[in-house]
Motif scaffolding. Structure first.
Motif, short mmCIF file in Angstrom:
data_model
loop_
_atom_site.label_atom_id
_atom_site.label_comp_id
_atom_site.label_asym_id
_atom_site.label_seq_id
_atom_site.Cartn_x
_atom_site.Cartn_y
_atom_site.Cartn_z
N TYR A 182 0.95 -1.14 0.09
CA TYR A 182 0.00 0.07 -0.02
C TYR A 182 0.92 1.06 0.08
O TYR A 182 2.07 1.17 0.83
N VAL A 183 0.38 2.29 -0.68
CA VAL A 183 0.93 3.62 -0.60
C VAL A 183 -0.34 4.43 -0.57
O VAL A 183 -1.46 4.13 -1.05
N ALA A 184 -0.31 5.94 -0.13
CA ALA A 184 -1.10 6.85 -0.05
C ALA A 184 -1.09 7.95 -0.99
O ALA A 184 0.37 8.22 -1.19
N VAL A 185 -1.96 8.71 -1.60
CA VAL A 185 -1.82 9.84 -2.42
C VAL A 185 -2.70 10.89 -1.73
O VAL A 185 -3.65 10.47 -1.45
N LYS A 186 -2.10 12.10 -1.36
CA LYS A 186 -2.72 13.25 -1.08
C LYS A 186 -2.89 14.26 -2.30
O LYS A 186 -1.99 14.89 -2.63
#
Length: 856
Positions: A182-186
């Motif tokens: 997993y990674v997150a993007v803002k």
């Protein structure tokens, strides 16, 4: 002998020879330069008009682990310098500055969307120069967050405005990506391209637009978008656990493109790809070269080969005719010198001196003319090809060689006398056998040309010339027979002039008949050029209608509001508007899809009017493509389930579909038509219509036709055909005039004999016309038939579709306007020449023509 004195005595003939040589050398040296310049321009347009992603060179590599990751711009820059250093020399002139680098993930799903939404991570080396931030702010360095007990990176990204609406996203929102790693993007900002039309975005359309993909068997769409992150984002971006690809773009510039170098460029691209792959030793993932440049070059070279084939045919015919007319002028000069050289030979002059005198005088006329024509050809823009140097030299060599050879044969014995005017000489068996062999080989070559095309054997290019030579030989051997029949018929009458005129025409020596046969290739090639040009023009018109499908067509990706449609109807120049809707529909209940258009076919047929394309009438049911034939009544899913009966099979829908599966249905089958296409009759300004409907793309048939004609290769082919047609027509007229002048002395002598027997001036004119006109008319008719027959004879061997909107050029219309004008013009010149000749002969003193003893 005194060459200068002979030149002054025969100044008129020398001047004619000078003018003919000058024009021939200018054409043979100038036309190839102009053609090659247009070929280069065509290649430049082909490269600059193609999408950058197809023309440019892209080196790509996948990162599968942390060891293969690139975390700094410097690592990209060093590899970029390497790629530029190993570009092959043949390809180096095309590679220009201004490239860029990128890092992108692919197929990165948004967690919890079931694979229907994908947000990929992207980095562009020059993003700051390409986009404007219109919402929020530019992204910064990545951060971290805890998720399911693990620390994962959070990338600050920007996204294109279009994606906010299409994918229901907003600035400030954070999305989790991936199914395991997993990674997150803002999303901290939204951007807009500074120049959305820049070819640059062809490489990065995934960043600029939301891609919608319909999975097989599904009714819904997957949505994909690639975001933008700054250089700092590279520090946390890894290919481990996701699809990460690095790209280096080497842009191709069209400014230095040359058609002559195209084959070498194709080979250089292959070599560059091989060398790039060799740089993969330090990484588990290989470097690959991705480019559509070889395909572009192959398509261009295929079109170029056809253009060159047509040009070889017409320019070869032009050169042959020009040399023939020059040979006629040399023959005229030789006839004028005949008495002088005969006296020189009788007084002990050697054959070498006689032939050398003729060659020197001819060279004095043609060498300066060839040099002047060669020099003038440099005023024509374009590269200097070998033919530019060789052509004028060939003209000089042929003219001088013909002069020396002809007089050497004529004066091989002193005081030569001949009476070939009394009876026609019979050809030898060897000569007849050779002529029959030429005819047979020409017919066999024509058959092979149609069956195998030009690509199988380059020697088949000589077939049209062989057919021309065969037609000339057949004409030369057969034309006296119908004349002899006419002689027998006129011999039974009381009038002497028709009998004498046709008898002299039938008994003409082959040496005097052969120059007139220059008319045959001149007319044949000029008519061939005119027919080909007309065929291309008519097919271009059909292609423009096939591309647009209406005088004006407006297409939109979204529904066109009714208010905008009303504004279009009220626009000046709009006569009629036909509403239509296009979509991709489900056929049956499975995964099969087809392109469909719903339209009132009767109204569509009405606005087409007398256009060269049409559709069958349709009031209910559907018209289907060949791939959907034989289904009877079938069902489609489009707004609702609709059953349709097959009413006809069509190969294409003008302006929309040419292959694959497609359907045409009445607009009434839709419960609520969402009009996204307007078919317009009239001459309204496309720019004004585009202003009224911003979401629509406006195309007109006239603009499509202009674009086809404006293609450099197409323009060059038609322009060269026109120039060659005019030049050959002028050469044909010159051949008629020269043939009249060549035989003027002998003809005047015969008329003078008959005048002593009471022949009147009017009868002398009729006699001269009857002697000259039959051969010209026969040759003109054969040349006309040859020119009209060559295009069908060549058949599929010459593919001209590249110059006609990719439609095959065939079914050449029998337009006799230009050919008839040429034939009538030649006949008129012959008649006027005959009258002028008799007028000049009337002023001559009989004592100056007849020798002592001629009347005894």
């Amino acid at each position: 002998m005194r060459i200068a004195l002979l030149a002054r005595v025969h100044l008129g003939t020398v001047a004619v020879l000078f003018v003919l040589t000058l024009s021939a050398c200018l054409l043979v040296a100038g036309l190839p330069r102009a053609m090659q310049a247009s070929y280069d321009e065509a290649m430049r347009r082909s490269l600059s008009g193609a999408p950058a992603v197809q023309a440019d060179l892209t080196v790509t590599v996948a990162s599968r682990s942390q060891e293969e990751d690139l975390h700094e711009r410097g690592q990209f820059d060093s590899r970029d310098r390497l790629w530029h250093e190993i570009v092959p020399p043949a390809l180096r002139p095309l590679v220009v500055t201004g490239g860029h680098m990128s890092a992108k993930t692919a197929l990165t799903p948004v967690t919890g969307t079931g694979g229907l939404m994908y947000i990929n991570l992207g980095w562009l080396s020059d993003a700051d120069r390409r986009v404007d931030w219109v919402r929020g702010r530019a992204p910064g360095a990545p951060a971290t967050m805890r998720y399911e007990g693990e620390t994962i990176p959070v990338f600050e990204v920007g996204i294109v405005e279009e994606a906010l609406r299409e994918m229901d996203l907003r600035v400030g929102q954070t999305k989790l990506l991936g199914e395991n790693e997993y990674v997150a993007v803002k999303i901290v900002g939204a951007f807009r391209a500074k120049d959305p039309e820049d070819r640059y975005w062809s490489h990065n359309s995934d960043i600029l637009h939301v891609a919608k993909v319909q999975p097989p068997g599904e009714l819904g769409f997957e949505k994909h978008i690639t975001t933008l992150m700054p250089d700092q984002g590279l520090t946390a971006l890894s290919g481990e656990g996701r699809n990460l690809f690095y790209h280096w773009i080497l842009p191709i510039g069209a400014g230095a493109a040359s058609a002559l170098a195209a084959p070498g460029i194709d080979a250089a691209v292959t070599e560059f790809g091989r060398v790039v792959a060799l740089q993969s030793s330090s990484t588990a993932s290989p470097y690959r070269l991705e480019t559509g440049l070889p395909k572009l070059l192959d398509d261009f070279l295929a079109a170029l080969a056809t253009a060159q084939t047509v040009m070889y045919l017409v320019l070869g015919g032009l050169l042959a005719v020009a040399l023939g007319v020059i040979a006629l002028a040399v023959q005229l000069l030789a006839d004028r010198m005949d008495h002088t050289l005969t006296m020189a030979r009788a007084r002990g002059g050697s054959l070498r001196q006689v032939a050398g005198t003729a060659a020197a005088l001819t060279g004095l006329a043609v060498a300066p003319a060839a040099l002047a024509g060669y020099a003038l050809s440099y005023l024509v823009p374009g590269p200097v090809l070998p033919i530019v140097h060789v052509g004028p030299v060939l003209v000089v060599v042929v003219a001088v060689g013909f002069a020396a050879a002809r007089l050497a044969v004529t004066h091989r014995t002193p005081l030569h006398e001949r009476r070939d005017d009394v009876a026609a000489a019979r050809p030898s068996a060897r000569r007849v056998t050779l002529e029959v062999l030429v005819v047979v080989l020409a017919l066999a070559g024509a058959y092979l040309l149609r069956a195998r095309g030009l690509t199988s054997d380059p020697f088949l290019l000589l077939v049209p010339l062989a057919l021309t030579l065969a037609a000339a030989l057949v004409t030369l051997r057969c034309y006296p027979y119908p004349l002899r029949l006419l002689v027998r018929l006129t011999g039974r009458g009381r009038a002497a002039v028709p009998f004498l005129g046709l008898t002299r025409a039938a008994r003409a020596r082959s040496a005097s008949v052969l120059p007139v046969l220059i008319l045959l290739p001149a007319l044949g090639v000029s008519v061939f050029a005119a027919v080909i040009s007309d065929g291309i023009a008519s097919t271009q018109r059909v292609a423009s209608w096939e591309q647009v499908g209406a005088p004006i067509r407006m297409t939109s990706r979204i529904e066109i509001p009714a208010a905008q449609i009303d504004q279009v109807r009220k626009t000046a120049g709009v006569e009629q508007v036909v509403l239509a809707q296009t979509a991709r529909v489900q056929v049956g209940y499975g995964a099969e899809r087809a392109e469909a258009i719903a339209v009132d076919v009767a109204q569509w047929r009405a606005i087409l009017g007398d256009a060269p394309v049409s559709l069958p009438a349709l009031s209910d049911g559907a018209l289907v493509s060949p791939e959907l034939r034989g289904r009877g009544t079938f069902e489609i899913g489009w707004q609702s389930r609709v059953k349709l009966a097959t009413r006809g099979v069509i190969d294409s829908v003008p302006g929309f579909y040419t292959n694959g599966k497609f359907i045409v249905v009445p607009l009434s089958v839709l419960t609520r038509p969402a009009v996204n296409t307007l078919l317009i009759k009239g001459d309204a300004a496309p720019a004004e219509l585009a202003r009224l409907v911003p979401s629509a793309t406006v195309e007109s048939q006239s603009q499509a036709l202009e674009a086809i004609r404006d293609d450099p290769l197409t323009f060059t082919v038609r322009w060269t055909l026109l120039v060659v047609t005019v030049a050959l027509a002028l050469y044909a007229l010159a051949a008629v005039v020269l043939s009249l002048v060549v035989g003027a002395s002998e003809r005047a002598r015969a008329v003078s004999f008959l005048r002593t027997l009471g022949l009147s001036d009017r009868q002398a004119q009729r006699l001269t016309v009857l002697e000259i006109l039959p051969m010209i008319l026969v040759t003109a008719l054969v040349g006309l038939g040859l020119g009209l027959g060559l295009p069908p004879a060549l058949g599929p061997a010459v593919d001209l579709s590249s110059y006609a909107g990719d439609l095959p050029v065939g079914g050449y219309a029998l337009d006799l306007v230009m050919p008839s004008a040429l034939a009538i013009g030649l006949a008129c010149v012959a008649v006027l020449g005959a009258y002028a000749h008799t007028a000049i002969s009337r002023r001559r003193n009989l004592g100056a023509v007849l020798r002592v003893g001629d009347l005894s």
